[in-house]
Write a protein that holds these residues in place. Structure first.
Motif, PDB file in Angstrom:
ATOM      1  N   VAL A 167       0.852  -1.148   0.099  1.00 12.30           N
ATOM      2  CA  VAL A 167       0.067   0.143   0.012  1.00 12.30           C
ATOM      3  C   VAL A 167       0.884   1.332  -0.087  1.00 12.30           C
ATOM      4  N   PRO A 168       1.681   1.530   0.861  1.00 13.90           N
ATOM      5  CA  PRO A 168       2.600   2.529   0.844  1.00 13.90           C
ATOM      6  C   PRO A 168       3.396   2.657  -0.329  1.00 13.90           C
ATOM      7  N   ALA A 169       3.825   1.536  -1.145  1.00 14.06           N
ATOM      8  CA  ALA A 169       4.590   1.512  -2.291  1.00 14.06           C
ATOM      9  C   ALA A 169       3.779   2.242  -3.382  1.00 14.06           C
ATOM     10  N   LEU A 170       2.425   1.839  -3.379  1.00 10.86           N
ATOM     11  CA  LEU A 170       1.653   2.105  -4.710  1.00 10.86           C
ATOM     12  C   LEU A 170       1.145   3.571  -4.306  1.00 10.86           C
ATOM     13  N   TYR A 171       1.198   4.195  -3.267  1.00 12.92           N
ATOM     14  CA  TYR A 171       0.961   5.506  -2.984  1.00 12.92           C
ATOM     15  C   TYR A 171       2.067   6.374  -3.366  1.00 12.92           C
ATOM     16  N   GLU A 172       3.346   5.821  -3.028  1.00 11.73           N
ATOM     17  CA  GLU A 172       4.494   6.677  -3.315  1.00 11.73           C
ATOM     18  C   GLU A 172       4.742   6.628  -4.741  1.00 11.73           C
ATOM     19  N   TYR A 173       4.486   5.472  -5.415  1.00 10.91           N
ATOM     20  CA  TYR A 173       4.754   5.309  -6.902  1.00 10.91           C
ATOM     21  C   TYR A 173       3.577   6.448  -7.863  1.00 10.91           C
ATOM     22  N   THR A 174       2.526   6.509  -7.112  1.00 16.91           N
ATOM     23  CA  THR A 174       1.430   7.444  -7.790  1.00 16.91           C
ATOM     24  C   THR A 174       1.794   8.954  -7.478  1.00 16.91           C
ATOM     25  N   SER A 175       2.309   9.235  -6.357  1.00 15.97           N
ATOM     26  CA  SER A 175       2.762  10.635  -6.007  1.00 15.97           C
ATOM     27  C   SER A 175       4.033  11.032  -6.935  1.00 15.97           C
ATOM     28  N   GLN A 176       4.985   9.839  -7.069  1.00 19.14           N
ATOM     29  CA  GLN A 176       6.286  10.212  -7.887  1.00 19.14           C
ATOM     30  C   GLN A 176       5.942  10.444  -9.145  1.00 19.14           C
ATOM     31  N   LEU A 177       4.983   9.794  -9.787  1.00 18.74           N
ATOM     32  CA  LEU A 177       4.436   9.974 -11.167  1.00 18.74           C
ATOM     33  C   LEU A 177       3.817  11.440 -11.090  1.00 18.74           C
ATOM     34  N   LEU A 178       3.024  11.821 -10.161  1.00 21.18           N
ATOM     35  CA  LEU A 178       2.345  13.037 -10.364  1.00 21.18           C
ATOM     36  C   LEU A 178       3.336  14.225 -10.362  1.00 21.18           C
ATOM     37  N   LYS A 179       4.287  13.985  -9.679  1.00 20.27           N
ATOM     38  CA  LYS A 179       5.503  15.037  -9.473  1.00 20.27           C
ATOM     39  C   LYS A 179       6.454  14.942 -10.632  1.00 20.27           C
ATOM     40  N   ARG A 180       6.568  14.062 -11.514  1.00 24.26           N
ATOM     41  CA  ARG A 180       7.481  14.118 -12.726  1.00 24.26           C
ATOM     42  C   ARG A 180       6.822  14.085 -13.835  1.00 24.26           C
ATOM     43  N   ARG A 181       5.579  13.680 -14.234  1.00 28.64           N
ATOM     44  CA  ARG A 181       4.831  13.794 -15.271  1.00 28.64           C
ATOM     45  C   ARG A 181       3.893  14.948 -15.334  1.00 28.64           C
ATOM     46  N   VAL A 182       3.866  15.660 -16.679  1.00 25.86           N
ATOM     47  CA  VAL A 182       2.627  16.709 -17.005  1.00 25.86           C
ATOM     48  C   VAL A 182       1.585  16.085 -17.236  1.00 25.86           C
ATOM     49  N   VAL A 183       0.547  15.944 -16.204  1.00 21.33           N
ATOM     50  CA  VAL A 183      -0.968  15.589 -16.372  1.00 21.33           C
ATOM     51  C   VAL A 183      -2.015  16.398 -15.865  1.00 21.33           C
ATOM     52  N   SER A 184      -3.098  16.054 -16.316  1.00 26.86           N
ATOM     53  CA  SER A 184      -4.256  16.773 -15.833  1.00 26.86           C
ATOM     54  C   SER A 184      -5.177  15.548 -15.096  1.00 26.86           C
ATOM     55  N   VAL A 185      -4.926  15.281 -13.989  1.00 27.01           N
ATOM     56  CA  VAL A 185      -6.023  14.426 -13.303  1.00 27.01           C
ATOM     57  C   VAL A 185      -6.308  15.021 -11.819  1.00 27.01           C
ATOM     58  N   PRO A 186      -7.392  14.560 -11.596  1.00 28.48           N
ATOM     59  CA  PRO A 186      -7.992  15.128 -10.317  1.00 28.48           C
ATOM     60  C   PRO A 186      -7.350  14.359  -8.913  1.00 28.48           C
ATOM     61  N   LEU A 187      -6.232  14.330  -8.780  1.00 26.53           N
ATOM     62  CA  LEU A 187      -5.399  13.958  -7.649  1.00 26.53           C
ATOM     63  C   LEU A 187      -4.274  15.011  -7.376  1.00 26.53           C
ATOM     64  N   LYS A 188      -4.187  15.159  -5.926  1.00 32.44           N
ATOM     65  CA  LYS A 188      -3.321  16.013  -5.488  1.00 32.44           C
ATOM     66  C   LYS A 188      -2.251  15.161  -4.588  1.00 32.44           C
ATOM     67  N   ILE A 189      -1.026  15.309  -4.686  1.00 29.86           N
ATOM     68  CA  ILE A 189      -0.018  14.807  -3.679  1.00 29.86           C
ATOM     69  C   ILE A 189      -0.282  15.049  -2.340  1.00 29.86           C
ATOM     70  N   GLU A 190      -0.650  16.046  -2.032  1.00 28.67           N
ATOM     71  CA  GLU A 190      -1.176  16.301  -0.465  1.00 28.67           C
ATOM     72  C   GLU A 190      -2.085  15.459  -0.042  1.00 28.67           C
ATOM     73  N   HIS A 191      -3.210  15.210  -0.975  1.00 32.37           N
ATOM     74  CA  HIS A 191      -4.487  14.425  -0.484  1.00 32.37           C
ATOM     75  C   HIS A 191      -4.128  12.902  -0.294  1.00 32.37           C
ATOM     76  N   LEU A 192      -2.955  12.672  -1.533  1.00 35.71           N
ATOM     77  CA  LEU A 192      -2.397  11.105  -1.011  1.00 35.71           C
ATOM     78  C   LEU A 192      -1.672  11.056   0.060  1.00 35.71           C
ATOM     79  N   SER A 193      -1.030  11.786   0.551  1.00 39.73           N
ATOM     80  CA  SER A 193      -0.284  11.949   1.871  1.00 39.73           C
ATOM     81  C   SER A 193      -1.054  11.837   2.975  1.00 39.73           C
TER      82      SER A 193
END
Length: 331
Positions: free
Chosen positions: A190-216
């Motif tokens: 579970v922590p690895a999947l959240y971290e994986y998603t957060s890292q992709l959000l940080k490094r890729r230019v995307v438009s998805v309704p997810l925020k790194i703060e909310h994932l944390s």
């Protein structure tokens, strides 16, 4: 049956389930689906189709098999025929008709089966993004669409023209995979999947309704509430979850609902998981810890994770932890 499936003894699970008959049929059908996925990375596509045809109401699984098949058009149509699906040429027309009728799932299905499967990506991704933009969405609303979409042929997904759609698909699959892992009690990933998603959000230019703060916040709430729930009376007391963390966790549980197949709840645990490591030590790129038991190498040939974690990861998120868009197949 549950222990055999979670131990990746799929052939044995199917054999036992066949003998047990009707009472074990849900677990048998699930084992057959995983066994078919095992055959999808080696030249045994017809065997994969035969395994899926042994299960009732298998059209959706057969669609995924045919969508992922990388052969030439004649071979693709032969597999379609075996699976009782229309030829690829006709699927474009069926996709356009389903789109005109407003049927998102059928539109995605037929585009994936056609010669232009990349057309399914924006339709499916927009549907999922629209769902999770609302506060009352549930896992069961978006997962079937994402799961189907993830079976797009790898060479199509890796096209330069699909870069944005690929990045958004990987992020959405990572997040939904984390929620599925919570529902199935795959605590170690579970922590690895959240971290994986957060890292992709940080490094890729995307438009998805997810925020790194909310994932944390969500991950912290899950950690706080599950650690306090599993703590025994002998252990030293940990900090109890805050009111806001309880609220976030309760919202999460409402979104997850219950796992329909109870036998698959709990971590995967293959033979040899408790054996001591030998001199060839590998460090997991998910946890940073030494891997005990069988090792699974990722597509770069260097990064490694435990086979247990690889199996659980592939069951909730089909794409590699390296974020390349390559599918995992540790079965």
């Amino acid at each position: 049956m549950a222990y055999l499936i979670r131990g990746n003894e799929l052939e044995l699970a199917v054999s036992v389930g066949t003998v047990l008959g009707e009472a074990a049929s849900p677990a048998t059908h699930y084992a057959l689906q995983l066994l078919a996925r095992k055959c999808m990375m080696i030249p045994m596509w017809n065997l994969a189709a035969d395994l899926l045809l042994m299960t009732p109401d298998s059209e959706e699984q057969l669609v995924k098999l045919c969508a992922f098949y990388p052969g030439c058009i004649e071979e693709i149509n032969d597999l379609h025929k075996k699976c009782n699906l229309p030829p690829a040429e006709k699927c474009i027309q069926l996709a356009e008709k389903a789109q005109a009728d407003g049927n998102v799932f059928e539109t995605i299905k037929y585009y994936l089966l056609s010669q232009e499967p990349e057309n399914a990506l924006p339709i499916g991704i927009d549907f999922v993004k629209g769902c999770i933009s609302n506060s009352n969405w549930t896992l069961d609303t978006v997962y079937p669409v994402l799961d189907l979409l993830s079976f797009i042929r790898t060479e199509k997904l890796l096209l330069h023209t699909c870069t944005n759609a690929r990045n958004e698909l990987l992020i959405l699959c990572g997040y939904i995979g984390a929620l599925l892992a919570i529902r199935r009690q795959y605590q170690s990933i579970v922590p690895a999947l959240y971290e994986y998603t957060s890292q992709l959000l940080k490094r890729r230019v995307v438009s998805v309704p997810l925020k790194i703060e909310h994932l944390s916040e969500e991950l912290d709430a899950w950690r706080a509430c599950t650690s306090s729930a599993t703590q025994s009376s002998e252990e030293s007391p940990c900090t109890p979850p805050s009111d806001s963390q309880r609220t976030i966790y309760e919202t999460l549980l409402k979104r997850l609902k219950d796992e329909p197949l109870k036998g698959i709840i709990g971590p995967d645990y293959v033979t040899g998981s408790n054996l001591p490591s030998h001199s060839d030590i590998h460090i997991s790129c998910l946890t940073g810890l030494k891997i005990q038991g069988p090792v699974y190498f990722l597509e770069d040939g260097k990064s490694a994770i435990s086979l247990n974690d690889a199996l659980m990861w592939a069951k909730v998120n089909p794409f590699s932890p390296l974020g390349t868009g390559i599918r995992l197949n540790p079965f």
